[in-house]
Design a protein around this motif. Sequence first.
Motif, PDB file in Angstrom:
ATOM      1  N   PHE A   3       0.913  -1.111  -0.114  1.00 52.02           N
ATOM      2  CA  PHE A   3       0.014  -0.088  -0.051  1.00 52.02           C
ATOM      3  C   PHE A   3       1.004   1.216  -0.060  1.00 52.02           C
ATOM      4  O   PHE A   3       0.747   1.950  -0.605  1.00 52.02           O
ATOM      5  N   PHE A  15       2.810   1.587  -3.248  1.00 49.73           N
ATOM      6  CA  PHE A  15       1.327   2.158  -4.305  1.00 49.73           C
ATOM      7  C   PHE A  15       1.297   3.646  -4.123  1.00 49.73           C
ATOM      8  O   PHE A  15       1.184   4.286  -5.115  1.00 49.73           O
ATOM      9  N   PHE A  44      -6.318   1.291  -3.837  1.00 52.70           N
ATOM     10  CA  PHE A  44      -5.334   0.214  -3.634  1.00 52.70           C
ATOM     11  C   PHE A  44      -5.980  -0.971  -3.356  1.00 52.70           C
ATOM     12  O   PHE A  44      -5.338  -2.253  -3.938  1.00 52.70           O
TER      13      PHE A  44
END
Length: 306
Positions: A86, A89, A106
Amino acid sequence: MEHAKNQNRTTRSTRTTRPTRRALRREVPSTVGLLADPEDFQAMRTYRTFPFDSHRAYLQQVDHLLKTLSAEGLHTSVALFDPEEFAEFCTSTGLDPDRPETRARFTAHAAARGACVPYTGEPLDRLIAVLVDEAVRQATWDCATLLLADLGNCAGCGEDIGKEAFERSSHLLVALLKGAGRGIHHLVCSVPAEGEQLLSVLHAEAGTDGVPELSDDEGAEFVTVLAAGIALESPGGVVLRTTRDGQPDRVHGWRLDRGGLTALTEAEVFNAYCTDAETGEPVSPESGVEYCAGFVLEDPGTRHHE
């Protein structure tokens, strides 16, 4: 008067639109990102907008949400939410990690690229076990695929070593299932590679015609892991267990040897199954199981050379 007519039309339109909108909602799938591990949950607590302070309470809320979505007739999938992925990302996309909509984006990203399983009403602890198994399976497949891709071409003949190993592994899987005949087959391939223990499990069932039925994903994963062992000339092996109605289960085994599969003897199969892997101590043989030597496999062999 005209105003009243327009108001009536609006009312009828609203009445028509609401059921249509609800019907459309049932055709839109839902995805829930799940923090299965307490450590992953703790990592997410650093974000101000993350509303939970107890992993147990969080899991209870997730369970309630899944049941609610299911009761509404919505197709729901559950994806594993990894805090490290995460954070990566968010860095790569430039999104603020401390926003609920970013976590939602996400989750969609993770469902498309990572471990994701459908929710079918099972208890949450069972769902988590299936999800974690799927994540491990996919990570193993990815690792084996990267290993094969990094091998490059043979210096002697220019052959793609990974591709050749994959083709050879495919032939060996066919030979294993062909030799096993009818029944329900459970195959396990274990390959140590670069500090990782690659493990792949394959289930297949063959009727009286001897033609096995198996999922494309399971077959491809098994072939990829076996191919990694073949290409790296790694130790490891394959175990095949066959179940047939009215007969004892039969267990066969092979070891990876110089990039191929060599049949184990009956005694070697027995010792492998009846020895504790951690302590080395003998364990009682399983009732209703016959430990058999591996059968000879048709192997195309390697084509490349030094």
